[in-house]
Write an enzyme that holds these catalytic residues in place. Structure first.
Site, PDB file in Angstrom:
ATOM      1  CB  VAL A 164     -13.730  29.234  29.762  1.00 12.14           C
ATOM      2  CG1 VAL A 164     -14.782  28.365  30.451  1.00 12.14           C
ATOM      3  CG2 VAL A 164     -14.282  30.629  29.497  1.00 12.14           C
ATOM      4  CE  LYS A 165      -8.109  24.674  36.035  1.00  9.53           C
ATOM      5  NZ  LYS A 165      -7.424  25.045  37.312  1.00  9.53           N
TER       6      LYS A 165
END
Length: 227
Positions: A86-87
């Site tokens: 997850v960015k």
């Protein structure tokens, strides 16, 4: 140093994977938009990339703006495939979200980092990857490589055991524009360079290599002609 490819284009990813030197993929909203992708297809597109990459990490960026939204969306993105990272962009809300998500075993790539203090905050919150940008400094006439060096030194000064699911923090050199960016990042010990496909192809090329190949071909043609 490992190479990630910074793209959401399936064809670019497929070709880079065929070279055998790719260790991951990073995407962002701008890169997805360039593919002509639609909102309704975003998750399916990320799943396609994740499946294509096997167990290599694939960063998918949350567009939530609140801590609660980032946590919810982060959990959902991470559930799409086991190799999705997850960015999140560095900010107060994302630090709080990272603290929660990392405790749940979700890997976080903290992006849009432009200073060592930002990188240290991200790592302390539990980010698995920190992504300092280089090329955007160059765009405004400042030295992105020196800022990257500060990040590398600061992160590597400390043991990050217990902070995230893998007990380590890796530095992803981002906003890479040139082979020199890659060289300088590797010389200072950055873990990863995430490189657009165009820049990755530039890393493969050198004029002296081209000249050498042309010379070999010309000499071999003489050998063939002499038969």
């Amino acid at each position: 140093m490992k190479f990630f490819i910074d793209t959401a284009d399936l064809d670019e990813i497929r070709e880079a994977l065929s070279w055998g030197c790719l260790a991951g993929v990073t995407t962002n909203p701008s890169l997805y938009a360039r593919t002509g992708g639609k909102l309704a297809d975003f998750e399916d597109h990320m799943v396609k990339i994740a499946k294509m990459c096997g167990d290599l990490p694939v960063s998918a960026e949350s567009q939530a703006k609140t801590t609660e939204g980032m946590i919810e969306e982060g959990r959902h993105l991470a559930s799409l495939a086991p190799n999705i990272v997850v960015k999140l962009p560095i900010c107060a809300e994302s630090l709080a979200a990272t603290h929660t998500l990392a405790a749940e075993g979700v890997r976080i790539n903290m992006t849009l980092i432009f200073s060592a203090p930002q990188a240290l905050l991200a790592a302390n919150a539990g980010a698995r990857y920190v992504s300092p940008f280089v090329g955007r400094f160059d765009d405004i006439g400042e030295d992105g490589i020196s800022e990257l060096a500060n990040v590398v030194t600061c992160i590597q000064n400390y043991d990050w055991t217990g902070k995230n699911v893998d007990d380590e923090v890796e530095i992803i050199t981002a906003s890479v524009r040139t082979p020199n960016h890659v060289t300088q990042a590797a010389l200072m010990g950055a873990d990863i360079a995430t490189v657009p496909f165009g820049a990755l192809k530039k890393c493969l090329k050198h004029p002296l290599t081209d000249q050498g190949m042309a010379s070999f071909d010309a000499d071999w043609a003489k050998v063939v002609a002499a038969q």
